[in-house]
Write a protein that holds these residues in place. Structure first.
Motif, PDB file in Angstrom:
ATOM      1  N   LEU A   1      49.531  40.920  10.048  1.00  0.00           N
ATOM      2  CA  LEU A   1      50.866  41.224   9.544  1.00  0.00           C
ATOM      3  C   LEU A   1      51.770  39.993   9.665  1.00  0.00           C
ATOM      4  CD1 LEU A   1      51.351  44.723  11.245  1.00  0.00           C
ATOM      5  CD2 LEU A   1      50.656  44.248   8.885  1.00  0.00           C
TER       6      LEU A   1
ATOM      7  N   PRO B   1      58.322  48.032   6.126  1.00  0.00           N
ATOM      8  CA  PRO B   1      58.326  46.661   5.598  1.00  0.00           C
ATOM      9  C   PRO B   1      57.624  45.634   6.482  1.00  0.00           C
ATOM     10  CG  PRO B   1      60.541  47.365   6.255  1.00  0.00           C
ATOM     11  CD  PRO B   1      59.673  48.575   6.291  1.00  0.00           C
ATOM     12  N   ASP B   2      57.538  45.887   7.784  1.00  0.00           N
ATOM     13  CA  ASP B   2      56.847  44.968   8.693  1.00  0.00           C
ATOM     14  C   ASP B   2      55.443  45.449   9.060  1.00  0.00           C
ATOM     15  OD1 ASP B   2      58.959  43.163   8.802  1.00  0.00           O
ATOM     16  OD2 ASP B   2      59.882  44.181  10.521  1.00  0.00           O
ATOM     17  N   GLY B   3      55.012  46.567   8.478  1.00  0.00           N
ATOM     18  CA  GLY B   3      53.735  47.141   8.866  1.00  0.00           C
ATOM     19  C   GLY B   3      53.838  47.856  10.194  1.00  0.00           C
TER      20      GLY B   3
ATOM     21  N   PRO C   1      52.194  46.273   5.347  1.00  0.00           N
ATOM     22  CA  PRO C   1      53.588  46.509   4.971  1.00  0.00           C
ATOM     23  C   PRO C   1      53.705  47.370   3.709  1.00  0.00           C
ATOM     24  CG  PRO C   1      53.220  44.196   5.503  1.00  0.00           C
ATOM     25  CD  PRO C   1      51.873  44.836   5.440  1.00  0.00           C
TER      26      PRO C   1
END
Length: 206
Positions: free
Chosen positions: A104, A158-160, A153
Motif C-alpha cells: 500500500l 483511500p489508503d487501503g 485502496p
C-alpha cells in the motif's frame, strides 16, 4: 513432515533470474539440484546456518529473506541480499507466526519500500527492510495472528487496510497497525472462524 508453509522466489544475480525457496519446518530450503548432502535426494540446500524451524517467510523488495517461527530461537531472522544471517532482528524473543511486506502506498517507509509487519499476539512493524533496530511494537489484534494481508485502496478506503487473521476471528487496522478493531459479520457480531483442529494445538487461542 513435508509441509510447505510458504514458497518464495529469491532474486538471483542477473535480470529475471530467481531461486525457488521452500519455507519448511527444517528451514528455508533453496532448490539446488545435485547439492552434496542436500535435503530430499540432494535437491534442496538449507539457507539457515543454525537450527531454525520457520512457519513464515517472505522475500522483501530489497531482496532480503525474513523468516519467523512461533517458538524456539527464531523470532524474526533476516538474511540480507548478499549478506549473512542476522538473528532475532525484531527483538521480540517470543516468536513470529506471520510476515507481510505491505504494498500500500500509505505504508511505505522513508526509503520508498513497503513496511514489513510481523507478529504473534502483538503486531510489529519495520520501515527499514526488517533491519535490526528498525522494529516497533504496535497494537494487539486480539488473538494469535496466523495470517496478515491487505485490502487495496478504494473510494471507501483511500489508503487501503491491513488485515490480521486469527483462529478466533479477523481484525483490521486503518492506522498502520497501531490499533486493530475486530471485523464484524453481516449481523454486526464479531466475525469468527472454525475451531482449530487437534492437529494444530500450538496455534489455538485459549
Amino acid at each position: 513432515g513435508n509441509r510447505a508453509y510458504d514458497v518464495l522466489f529469491l532474486p538471483r544475480d542477473g535480470a529475471g533470474a530467481y531461486d525457488l525457496v521452500w519455507v519448511h519446518g527444517d528451514g528455508p530450503l533453496v532448490y539446488n539440484p545435485g547439492t552434496p548432502r542436500g535435503y530430499y535426494g540432494g535437491e534442496w540446500d538449507n539457507l539457515c546456518t543454525r537450527g531454525c524451524g520457520p512457519d513464515a517467510g517472505i522475500v522483501t523488495s530489497e531482496g532480503s529473506v525474513l523468516i519467523g517461527a512461533p517458538a524456539g530461537p527464531t523470532g524474526v531472522d533476516r538474511l540480507p541480499a548478499g549478506g549473512r544471517w542476522e538473528y532475532d532482528v525484531a527483538g521480540n524473543g517470543y516468536g513470529t507466526t506471520a510476515l507481510l511486506q505491505a504494498t500500500l502506498p500509505a505504508l511505505r517507509g522513508p526509503r520508498g519500500h513497503g513496511a514489513v509487519f510481523a507478529g504473534t499476539r502483538t503486531a510489529l512493524r519495520s520501515d527499514d527492510d526488517g533491519r535490526p533496530g528498525s522494529w516497533a511494537a504496535l497494537g494487539e489484534p486480539g488473538g494469535e495472528i496466523v495470517a496478515l494481508g491487505e485490502v487495496p485502496p478504494s473510494a471507501a478506503l483511500p489508503d487501503g487496510r491491513l488485515l490480521a487473521g486469527m483462529y478466533n476471528g479477523v481484525s483490521y487496522s486503518d492506522d498502520g497497525g497501531r490499533t486493530w478493531p475486530r471485523a464484524r459479520g453481516p449481523t454486526g457480531s464479531p466475525g469468527t472462524s472454525p475451531t482449530p483442529s487437534r492437529s494444530s494445538p500450538s496455534r489455538a487461542t485459549p
